[in-house]
Write an enzyme that holds these catalytic residues in place. Structure first.
Site, short mmCIF file in Angstrom:
data_model
loop_
_atom_site.label_atom_id
_atom_site.label_comp_id
_atom_site.label_asym_id
_atom_site.label_seq_id
_atom_site.Cartn_x
_atom_site.Cartn_y
_atom_site.Cartn_z
N SER A 189 0.79 -1.22 0.00
CA SER A 189 0.00 0.00 0.00
C SER A 189 0.83 1.27 0.00
O SER A 189 1.94 1.30 0.52
CB SER A 189 -0.88 0.04 1.26
OG SER A 189 -1.71 -1.08 1.35
N ILE B 102 -6.31 8.14 2.29
CA ILE B 102 -6.63 7.23 1.20
C ILE B 102 -5.46 6.28 1.03
O ILE B 102 -4.30 6.70 0.92
CB ILE B 102 -6.90 7.99 -0.11
CG1 ILE B 102 -7.96 9.09 0.10
CG2 ILE B 102 -7.30 7.02 -1.22
CD1 ILE B 102 -9.31 8.60 0.59
N GLU B 103 -5.75 5.00 1.02
CA GLU B 103 -4.76 3.94 0.84
C GLU B 103 -5.05 3.27 -0.50
O GLU B 103 -6.19 2.87 -0.76
CB GLU B 103 -4.90 2.94 1.98
CG GLU B 103 -4.01 1.74 1.90
CD GLU B 103 -4.25 0.75 3.05
OE1 GLU B 103 -3.58 -0.28 3.08
OE2 GLU B 103 -5.12 1.02 3.91
N VAL B 104 -4.05 3.18 -1.36
CA VAL B 104 -4.20 2.46 -2.63
C VAL B 104 -3.24 1.27 -2.58
O VAL B 104 -2.07 1.44 -2.27
CB VAL B 104 -3.92 3.37 -3.84
CG1 VAL B 104 -3.95 2.58 -5.12
CG2 VAL B 104 -4.93 4.52 -3.89
#
Length: 129
Positions: free
Chosen positions: A111, A122-124
């Site tokens: 992540s 926000i974590e992608v």
């Protein structure tokens, strides 16, 4: 017992709907849509939807204490994390943390974390194979 199958939508309370739509469209490729008789705004991607409420002008019913910047959201992408990081840099989005290994709903993920205009985290992530 109820059997829940998925989340249909969530609601973000934001300072500026226009700024939020611009950020998520540019940075994450979400589509800003208008819906309902009142011309409400939402962000869509895949089969998901994020409804938007402007702080102080929320729609009823709503959370008891809706405030901008109170969301911590993890999104899964097929885009490799190195390309995600490059795109965030291109969009002038600062990474708060990552890449870092953590755990998603279905197992290990890699992540990166950043903040949106309202300071939501926000974590992608990519699932690790």
């Amino acid at each position: 017992m109820i059997q829940i199958t998925r989340i249909d939508h969530v609601v973000f309370t934001v300072k500026s709907i226009a700024r939020t739509c611009e950020f998520y469209s540019k940075v994450l490729g979400f589509q800003a849509v208008t819906f309902g008789a009142q011309g409400r705004k939402a962000l869509t991607f895949g089969q998901q939807k994020i409804n938007l409420h402007e702080a102080g002008k929320e729609f009823e019913p709503k959370a008891e204490f809706p405030i901008p910047g109170s969301v911590d959201l993890c999104l899964i992408t097929e885009t490799p994390i190195d390309k995600t990081i490059a795109h965030l840099a291109y969009c002038n989005v600062s990474i708060v943390e990552g890449p870092i290994k953590t755990t998603g709903a279905l197992g290990p993920i890699l992540s990166v974390y950043f903040r949106d205009p309202d300071m939501n985290l926000i974590e992608v992530s990519n699932y690790l194979k």
